[in-house]
Motif scaffolding. Structure first.
Motif, PDB file in Angstrom:
ATOM      1  N   LEU A 101       0.855  -1.191   0.000  1.00  0.00           N
ATOM      2  CA  LEU A 101       0.000   0.000   0.000  1.00  0.00           C
ATOM      3  C   LEU A 101       0.892   1.242   0.000  1.00  0.00           C
ATOM      4  N   HIS A 102       0.496   2.242  -0.756  1.00  0.00           N
ATOM      5  CA  HIS A 102       1.293   3.471  -0.811  1.00  0.00           C
ATOM      6  C   HIS A 102       1.286   4.148   0.563  1.00  0.00           C
ATOM      7  N   PRO A 103       2.463   4.338   1.167  1.00  0.00           N
ATOM      8  CA  PRO A 103       2.482   4.817   2.557  1.00  0.00           C
ATOM      9  C   PRO A 103       1.967   6.249   2.719  1.00  0.00           C
ATOM     10  N   ARG A 104       1.984   7.041   1.642  1.00  0.00           N
ATOM     11  CA  ARG A 104       1.576   8.433   1.793  1.00  0.00           C
ATOM     12  C   ARG A 104       0.231   8.729   1.155  1.00  0.00           C
ATOM     13  N   HIS A 105      -0.477   7.685   0.770  1.00  0.00           N
ATOM     14  CA  HIS A 105      -1.847   7.877   0.294  1.00  0.00           C
ATOM     15  C   HIS A 105      -2.824   7.427   1.370  1.00  0.00           C
ATOM     16  N   THR A 106      -3.905   8.197   1.537  1.00  0.00           N
ATOM     17  CA  THR A 106      -4.932   7.747   2.469  1.00  0.00           C
ATOM     18  C   THR A 106      -5.580   6.496   1.891  1.00  0.00           C
ATOM     19  N   ILE A 107      -6.270   5.768   2.771  1.00  0.00           N
ATOM     20  CA  ILE A 107      -7.000   4.590   2.318  1.00  0.00           C
ATOM     21  C   ILE A 107      -8.007   4.997   1.239  1.00  0.00           C
ATOM     22  N   ASP A 108      -8.623   6.165   1.449  1.00  0.00           N
ATOM     23  CA  ASP A 108      -9.585   6.675   0.479  1.00  0.00           C
ATOM     24  C   ASP A 108      -8.950   6.788  -0.901  1.00  0.00           C
ATOM     25  N   ARG A 109      -7.760   7.369  -0.956  1.00  0.00           N
ATOM     26  CA  ARG A 109      -7.105   7.582  -2.253  1.00  0.00           C
ATOM     27  C   ARG A 109      -6.700   6.247  -2.874  1.00  0.00           C
ATOM     28  N   THR A 110      -6.178   5.335  -2.019  1.00  0.00           N
ATOM     29  CA  THR A 110      -5.789   4.012  -2.510  1.00  0.00           C
ATOM     30  C   THR A 110      -6.973   3.284  -3.153  1.00  0.00           C
ATOM     31  N   LEU A 111      -8.129   3.384  -2.505  1.00  0.00           N
ATOM     32  CA  LEU A 111      -9.294   2.651  -3.011  1.00  0.00           C
ATOM     33  C   LEU A 111      -9.952   3.348  -4.195  1.00  0.00           C
ATOM     34  N   ALA A 112      -9.905   4.684  -4.214  1.00  0.00           N
ATOM     35  CA  ALA A 112     -10.575   5.409  -5.299  1.00  0.00           C
ATOM     36  C   ALA A 112      -9.735   5.415  -6.569  1.00  0.00           C
ATOM     37  N   GLU A 113      -8.429   5.234  -6.421  1.00  0.00           N
ATOM     38  CA  GLU A 113      -7.535   5.396  -7.570  1.00  0.00           C
ATOM     39  C   GLU A 113      -7.901   4.517  -8.783  1.00  0.00           C
ATOM     40  N   PRO A 114      -8.170   3.201  -8.560  1.00  0.00           N
ATOM     41  CA  PRO A 114      -8.537   2.403  -9.743  1.00  0.00           C
ATOM     42  C   PRO A 114      -9.760   2.959 -10.469  1.00  0.00           C
ATOM     43  N   ILE A 117      -8.606   6.024 -12.478  1.00  0.00           N
ATOM     44  CA  ILE A 117      -7.830   5.632 -13.659  1.00  0.00           C
ATOM     45  C   ILE A 117      -8.749   5.099 -14.750  1.00  0.00           C
ATOM     46  N   HIS A 118      -9.731   4.336 -14.342  1.00  0.00           N
ATOM     47  CA  HIS A 118     -10.625   3.732 -15.335  1.00  0.00           C
ATOM     48  C   HIS A 118     -11.835   4.607 -15.629  1.00  0.00           C
ATOM     49  N   ARG A 119     -11.802   5.839 -15.115  1.00  0.00           N
ATOM     50  CA  ARG A 119     -12.870   6.833 -15.362  1.00  0.00           C
ATOM     51  C   ARG A 119     -14.247   6.257 -15.055  1.00  0.00           C
ATOM     52  N   LEU A 120     -14.371   5.661 -13.875  1.00  0.00           N
ATOM     53  CA  LEU A 120     -15.652   5.079 -13.494  1.00  0.00           C
ATOM     54  C   LEU A 120     -16.333   5.976 -12.468  1.00  0.00           C
ATOM     55  N   GLY A 121     -17.541   6.389 -12.773  1.00  0.00           N
ATOM     56  CA  GLY A 121     -18.360   7.133 -11.826  1.00  0.00           C
ATOM     57  C   GLY A 121     -17.867   8.552 -11.585  1.00  0.00           C
ATOM     58  N   ASP A 122     -18.732   9.380 -10.996  1.00  0.00           N
ATOM     59  CA  ASP A 122     -18.291  10.716 -10.584  1.00  0.00           C
ATOM     60  C   ASP A 122     -17.836  10.639  -9.134  1.00  0.00           C
ATOM     61  N   ARG A 123     -17.443  11.784  -8.587  1.00  0.00           N
ATOM     62  CA  ARG A 123     -16.887  11.768  -7.252  1.00  0.00           C
ATOM     63  C   ARG A 123     -17.860  11.185  -6.237  1.00  0.00           C
ATOM     64  N   ARG A 124     -19.124  11.540  -6.354  1.00  0.00           N
ATOM     65  CA  ARG A 124     -20.110  11.071  -5.390  1.00  0.00           C
ATOM     66  C   ARG A 124     -20.243   9.551  -5.450  1.00  0.00           C
ATOM     67  N   GLU A 125     -20.293   9.056  -6.674  1.00  0.00           N
ATOM     68  CA  GLU A 125     -20.411   7.617  -6.885  1.00  0.00           C
ATOM     69  C   GLU A 125     -19.164   6.899  -6.339  1.00  0.00           C
ATOM     70  N   ARG A 126     -17.995   7.503  -6.566  1.00  0.00           N
ATOM     71  CA  ARG A 126     -16.755   6.886  -6.069  1.00  0.00           C
ATOM     72  C   ARG A 126     -16.742   6.839  -4.547  1.00  0.00           C
ATOM     73  N   ASP A 127     -17.184   7.944  -3.925  1.00  0.00           N
ATOM     74  CA  ASP A 127     -17.256   7.974  -2.456  1.00  0.00           C
ATOM     75  C   ASP A 127     -18.113   6.826  -1.943  1.00  0.00           C
ATOM     76  N   ARG A 128     -19.237   6.649  -2.613  1.00  0.00           N
ATOM     77  CA  ARG A 128     -20.145   5.594  -2.188  1.00  0.00           C
ATOM     78  C   ARG A 128     -19.474   4.224  -2.328  1.00  0.00           C
ATOM     79  N   GLN A 129     -18.774   4.047  -3.446  1.00  0.00           N
ATOM     80  CA  GLN A 129     -18.126   2.752  -3.686  1.00  0.00           C
ATOM     81  C   GLN A 129     -16.996   2.472  -2.703  1.00  0.00           C
ATOM     82  N   VAL A 130     -16.258   3.534  -2.342  1.00  0.00           N
ATOM     83  CA  VAL A 130     -15.163   3.344  -1.380  1.00  0.00           C
ATOM     84  C   VAL A 130     -15.734   2.913  -0.036  1.00  0.00           C
TER      85      VAL A 130
END
Lengths: 269, 281
Positions: A101-114, A117-130
């Motif tokens: 796990l990237h030591p300087r990324h929050t868990i939120d960033r680690t989980l939202a990153e894929p 990258i794959h341009r899935l969902g808007d920010r709200r949708e990503r928050d929900r998925q995380v």
């Protein structure tokens, strides 16, 4: 979406060879192996260090060179470079949650990153998925804004599993996913992996040095030694110790030193 | 049984910005010429216990004890010079990974003979003879080659045998082995344990075997201390492990899968905050 190759196998390996060359030395890490893993099957590779078990996983996802033969997942060959289509089908979970796990990324960033990258969902949708992903691996959504160093080893490995599942892959490649964890935490993570496989119909290819762990998790297990498969056994054969090869017997014998003892029931003398 | 080591109310504390953290909280036991296992999960204080006995805990760690005596000598008040002499000769420690415990730029032979030549003022030839004999005792098939080799030329199992040989050359009375086989393959582990067992029996030394692996330790030791949150929650004869009473000990055994075992979820451990508060009676 079917996506499996002919014969219905999700993972197909035929005559796979991986040769590493350095300073004139050639090391044959994988020396011609065959295996086919059906969709939704859990298949294990067990062996000692240097047996080539991890190299098979790495070759499947393009992290080790395929020097001969074929290896495909859902009909896809190992990607040469980053390949979004492959990443959506296949994800990997590594041994050490302290370095994966990237030591300087929050868990939120680690989980939202894929998702980003794959341009899935808007920010709200990503928050929900995380949040959903954290809940699904048994972590409180409050973990979202923490950093890996604020988590225990078991919590980190849960995050690594959640990260691997963000793109809803069909196949998980698991490289010693619990060998850095305490036994009680290992049990929790193994239970988690089994549940996710059931719920999502995942196909597992799992590598471990621990015969008991691999047998507990997998429908079939291939024993590897010196880059080759010595023999393949299913759970029933292992339970009855119906083993053909001496090497397998030696490995089982040595593993039995770690086997738990039967506890006397409380109150019994 | 004469006590080789007496430990009474051993404590290891660390001053951190968030306050004092106690890694070991009032540990007591005596050790004869026997094999004692200390078992616990990460953070239980088992490694700190081993290090504290050898006074290897670095500041900001603080070690205190009502009594910490090796062969009658109080270790905590012993002058550093005398302690160092004890450590080299009569007290020894084998750590988990030979990769990090051997000097990478010194040949195995030189590392094995360094202490002998300095402490016992042996000639080069005599020191070499003793080192080769010890390499044979830990069942290294080609001791001459290993003697000349550098650590990176050895496999993990070979490196760990070299470590054990190095620790046993001065013929210590007490050997503390901290996860001595966790970095090794199972088949190699079995050999290393057999060697260790033979040496303990032949030379009659006391052994403290520190490990996270309760089944392994109980098969190898005479007695087991189970540690949780810096305390001993249960002490057992190794042969009677199946009679364990403490829910933590029982939980540690129950959560393990076994080959051919039932499918379905593994038992998990629900930690009771009370376990951290009360030690074994």
């Amino acid at each position: 979406m079917d996506g499996t190759g002919k014969g219905g196998a999700m993972i197909e390996i035929a005559g796979l060879e991986v040769v590493f060359a350095s300073r004139g030395d050639r090391v044959r890490a994988v020396d011609g192996i065959e295996l086919a893993v059906a969709e939704r099957e859990a298949f294990g590779l067990v062996g000692e260090s240097g047996s080539g078990k991890s190299t098979v996983l790495r070759a499947l996802c393009g992290l080790a060179p395929v020097s001969g033969g074929r290896a495909t997942i859902a009909g896809l060959p190992p990607p040469r470079r980053r390949d979004p289509a492959f990443a959506r089908r296949v994800q990997m979970v590594f041994q050490d949650p302290f370095s994966s796990l990237h030591p300087r990324h929050t868990i939120d960033r680690t989980l939202a990153e894929p998702l980003v990258i794959h341009r899935l969902g808007d920010r709200r949708e990503r928050d929900r998925q995380v949040e959903a992903a954290l809940t699904d691996v048994g972590l409180d959504p409050g973990f979202r804004f923490r950093y890996p160093h604020q988590l225990s080893g078991g919590q980190r490995q849960r995050v690594a599993v959640a990260r691997a599942l963000m793109l809803e892959p069909q196949v998980l490649l698991l490289d010693e996913p619990t060998s850095a964890l305490d036994a009680s935490v290992q049990a929790e993570v193994l239970n988690l992996l089994s549940r996710l496989r059931r719920e999502r119909g995942l196909t597992f290819l799992m590598v471990s040095h621990d015969f008991a762990v691999i047998d507990h998790m997998c429908d079939r297990v291939a024993v590897m030694q010196g880059g080759r498969i010595v023999e393949t056994l299913d759970h029933a054969a292992l339970a009855r110790r119906q083993v053909r090869e001496d090497y397998t017997r030696r490995l089982l014998e040595a593993s039995s030193a770690h086997a738990p003892l039967a506890l006397q029931e409380e109150g019994g003398a | 049984m004469s006590a080789l080591l007496e430990v009474e109310d051993l404590r290891v504390a660390f001053d951190t910005p968030a306050g004092v953290v106690e890694a070991v909280r009032g540990l007591s036991f005596t050790l004869g010429r026997e094999r004692l296992g200390i078992v616990g999960e990460s953070g239980s204080g088992k490694t700190m216990t081993g290090r504290a006995i050898l006074r290897l805990v670095q500041p900001p760690g603080r070690v205190s004890a009502r009594r910490l005596a090796f062969d009658g000598q109080e270790l905590l008040t012993l002058p550093e010079r005398r302690l160092r002499a004890l450590r080299g000769r009569r007290l020894a420690m084998v750590m988990q990974d030979p990769k990090y415990s051997l000097n990478p730029v010194m040949s195995v032979g030189r590392q094995l003979t360094e202490g002998l030549r300095r402490r016992e003022r042996l000639s080069r030839a005599e020191a070499r003879r003793r080192a080769l004999a010890m390499l044979e005792a830990v069942q290294i098939r080609d001791p001459e080659r290993v003697y000349r080799a550098f650590p990176h030329e050895l496999s993990g199992g070979m490196g760990q045998r070299v470590m054990i040989a190095m620790m046993l050359i001065p013929e210590p009375d007490l050997l503390i082995a901290d996860e001595p086989t966790s970095a090794l393959d199972v088949t190699v582990e079995a050999e290393v344990l057999k060697i260790l067992d033979g040496l303990v029996r032949e030379r009659g030394l006391g052994l403290i075997f520190i490990s996270h692996d309760l089944p392994l330790v109980s098969r190898f030791c005479d007695r087991v201390l189970v540690m949780y949150a810096g305390r001993v929650v249960e002490e057992l004869k190794a042969a009677e492990l199946e009679r364990a009473r403490h829910p933590y000990t029982r939980g540690l055994l129950r959560c393990l899968p076994r080959v051919g075992g039932p499918r379905g979820d593994l038992a998990t451990l629900t930690r009771d905050p009370a376990w951290a508060e009360q030690g074994a009676e």
